[in-house]
Design a protein around this motif. Structure first.
Motif, short mmCIF file in Angstrom:
data_model
loop_
_atom_site.label_atom_id
_atom_site.label_comp_id
_atom_site.label_asym_id
_atom_site.label_seq_id
_atom_site.Cartn_x
_atom_site.Cartn_y
_atom_site.Cartn_z
N GLN A 103 48.71 43.48 39.22
CA GLN A 103 47.27 43.68 39.40
C GLN A 103 46.66 42.56 40.26
OE1 GLN A 103 45.43 43.84 35.46
NE2 GLN A 103 46.78 42.22 34.73
N ARG A 104 47.26 41.36 40.20
CA ARG A 104 46.78 40.28 41.06
C ARG A 104 47.35 40.41 42.46
NH1 ARG A 104 49.45 34.81 40.23
NH2 ARG A 104 50.67 35.56 42.02
N PHE A 105 48.65 40.67 42.57
CA PHE A 105 49.28 40.66 43.89
C PHE A 105 48.94 41.91 44.70
CE2 PHE A 105 53.00 41.25 46.75
CZ PHE A 105 52.79 40.12 47.53
N PRO A 133 44.03 44.07 44.71
CA PRO A 133 42.94 44.08 45.69
C PRO A 133 43.19 45.01 46.87
CG PRO A 133 43.32 41.85 44.93
CD PRO A 133 44.42 42.69 44.35
N ALA A 134 44.40 45.00 47.42
CA ALA A 134 44.71 45.89 48.54
C ALA A 134 44.62 47.35 48.13
CB ALA A 134 46.09 45.57 49.10
N VAL A 189 37.14 42.59 44.08
CA VAL A 189 38.06 42.69 42.94
C VAL A 189 37.98 41.41 42.12
CG1 VAL A 189 40.50 42.68 42.28
CG2 VAL A 189 39.68 44.37 43.91
N ILE A 190 37.95 41.57 40.81
CA ILE A 190 38.05 40.47 39.86
C ILE A 190 39.28 40.76 38.99
CG2 ILE A 190 36.96 39.28 37.92
CD1 ILE A 190 35.59 38.75 40.56
N VAL A 191 40.17 39.76 38.84
CA VAL A 191 41.41 39.95 38.10
C VAL A 191 41.46 38.98 36.93
CG1 VAL A 191 43.93 39.95 38.24
CG2 VAL A 191 42.58 40.57 40.26
N ASN A 226 40.64 44.31 54.02
CA ASN A 226 40.81 43.34 52.94
C ASN A 226 39.45 43.03 52.33
OD1 ASN A 226 43.73 42.56 53.03
ND2 ASN A 226 43.19 42.20 55.16
N ILE A 227 39.41 43.01 51.02
CA ILE A 227 38.15 42.75 50.31
C ILE A 227 38.29 41.47 49.50
CG2 ILE A 227 37.44 45.16 50.24
CD1 ILE A 227 38.52 45.35 47.41
#
Length: 461
Positions: A174-176, A179-180, A190-192, A216-217
């Motif tokens: 979910q982190r890696f 966002p993409a 995105v917040i992880v 990319n965000i």
């Protein structure tokens, strides 16, 4: 004939006993040197306190390279040199700001931009939040539910795993990749949830995937306490929903020339055969990079120093490698593997130490058979057991040595496995500081790796 066979068997048993006795004595000498005259802890102190954070491409990373080379030279290794490698240069910029917006209330929460992510607009981003537990849930919700919102990945560590690295592995997508993936459905940010089981207010950074061909965000990690608070508020307030605001100013600058640092004891019998031990010199920018991976590089140099100090002359060449750019690109590991292939080097084994400087438990061997592990245990477990570093299992090795699998035929990749229970409390956080490293635990790891390398050098696999 029968008498001759009996005598031959007795001679073989006697030789085996003598070898085992010699091995046992040498391993004891290795431990005595590491525990009585060890240098790794004070070297780590200097790296953390006099140089500090060492994110790839930074001035501090270059200072660390220059100091590390001098350190290895001071130990009197046969060769010390640098390997050029181009690395990413990502900078965090001003400290991030974030609020949960609940009506007229603005509740500050701690966040940290993910490595390689992009900045928000100068005014920041304010949007409704949609909480998800997995990448699969994004697909189910689709663009209609996600577009224009901030996606909040909130899947926690699974506490059922005894080895906490497995919990990190199952939560880390979910982190890696999150966002993409969220950007493809129109998310604006995105917040992880931080990748730790610890409940605290320290956000854990870490690299995220940059889509060179797509949009990319901005993406940031949120502390676990704040993640729980945000999740509870989202459940309480459906109409009007709680909103989230965050601002960050990170940048990805042009690549920078950097270096792997390599020290070597040259083999007396097979100078062109190599056993490598290494960690990564770079760190994230939030703290000193003590456990990740200052302990690993200092242990790697200490392995060679200890072997030299006890008067051991290896058959094969033994290298300590301080890899650059493990955290956000793996460029150092890729370059080392490329050069090994280009120079037609034969590598017997490579050991990576990148799981912190905690109490050593053993080693994991990547992509080997059960028969291989059974043989290793049969040969070496009894010698390592008195030092409690005898858990020899099939498992992962490490990101820096993984590229060797494709370029160096026959190399055995090995991961140093310390106790994992505390590592993800400090991993990628401001808490990863020298004070959280225990001297004796670090030195036991030094000796454990030196002992295994001695056994590999003497006997092969």
């Amino acid at each position: 004939m029968k008498k001759t066979f009996t005598l031959l068997c007795a001679a073989m048993l006697s030789a085996t006993f003598v070898h085992a006795q010699q091995d046992s004595l040498m391993i004891r000498k290795i431990y005595d040197e590491a525990l009585v005259n060890g240098k790794s802890y004070e070297s780590l102190r200097y790296l953390c306190k006099n140089i500090g954070q060492r994110i790839s491409g930074s001035a501090n990373a270059q200072k660390a390279v220059e100091w590390s080379k001098k350190l290895m030279e001071s130990y009197g290794f046969d060769k010390v040199y640098l390997q050029e490698v181009m690395v990413p240069h990502w900078v965090r910029g001003a400290k991030e700001t974030a609020f949960i917006i609940d009506g007229k209330n603005r509740i500050p929460v701690p966040i940290a931009a993910l490595g390689m992510t992009v900045a928000t607009p100068k005014e920041g981003i304010t949007a409704n939040v949609i909480e998800v537990q997995s990448l699969k849930e994004l697909e189910t919700l689709g663009e209609a539910a996600i577009k224009g919102k901030i996606v909040f990945f909130n899947r926690p560590f699974d506490p059922r795993f005894i080895e906490t690295g497995r919990a990190y592995g199952t939560a880390g997508d979910q982190r890696f990749m999150g966002p993409a993936a969220a950007a493809k459905y129109g998310a604006v940010g995105v917040i992880v949830r931080s990748l730790t089981e610890s409940l605290d207010d320290y956000p854990h950074t870490g690299a995220t995937l940059v889509d060179k061909d797509g949009k990319n965000i901005p993406a940031a990690a949120i502390s676990t306490k704040a993640a729980n608070k945000l999740s509870a508020m989202l459940k309480m307030r459906k109409f009007p929903a709680a909103k989230f605001y965050f601002k960050q100013s990170c940048q990805l600058l042009p690549d920078v020339l950097s270096y792997n640092v390599v020290g070597e004891l040259t083999g007396t019998a097979h100078p062109n055969k190599f056993i490598t031990v290494g960690g990564h010199l770079d760190s994230w920018d939030l703290a000193e990079g003590a456990h990740d991976d200052g302990t690993g590089v200092m242990q790697s140099a200490e392995v060679l120093r200890v072997l030299k100090a006890v008067g051991y002359h290896p058959k094969n060449s033994i290298r300590a490698v301080f890899f650059m750019n493990e955290e956000n690109g793996d460029k150092g590991g890729i370059k080392y593997a490329e050069l090994a292939a280009q120079n037609k080097e034969e590598h017997i084994a490579a050991i990576e130490t990148d799981e912190g400087g905690f109490t050593p438990r053993g080693f994991s061997f990547s992509d080997v058979s059960k028969d291989f592990i059974a043989k290793v245990n049969s040969n070496w477990k009894a010698l390592l057991e008195p030092y409690e570093v005898d858990q020899l299992t099939i498992g992962g090795a490490g990101a820096d040595i993984e590229p060797m699998k494709k370029t160096v035929p026959g190399v055995v990749l090995i991961g140093f496995r310390p106790d994992s229970q505390r590592y993800f409390d400090v991993h990628h956080t401001p808490n990863d500081v020298f004070e959280n490293v225990n001297k004796r635990e670090l030195e036991l790891g030094d000796a454990g790796m030196a002992a295994l390398i001695y056994l590999i050098d003497q006997h092969g696999f």
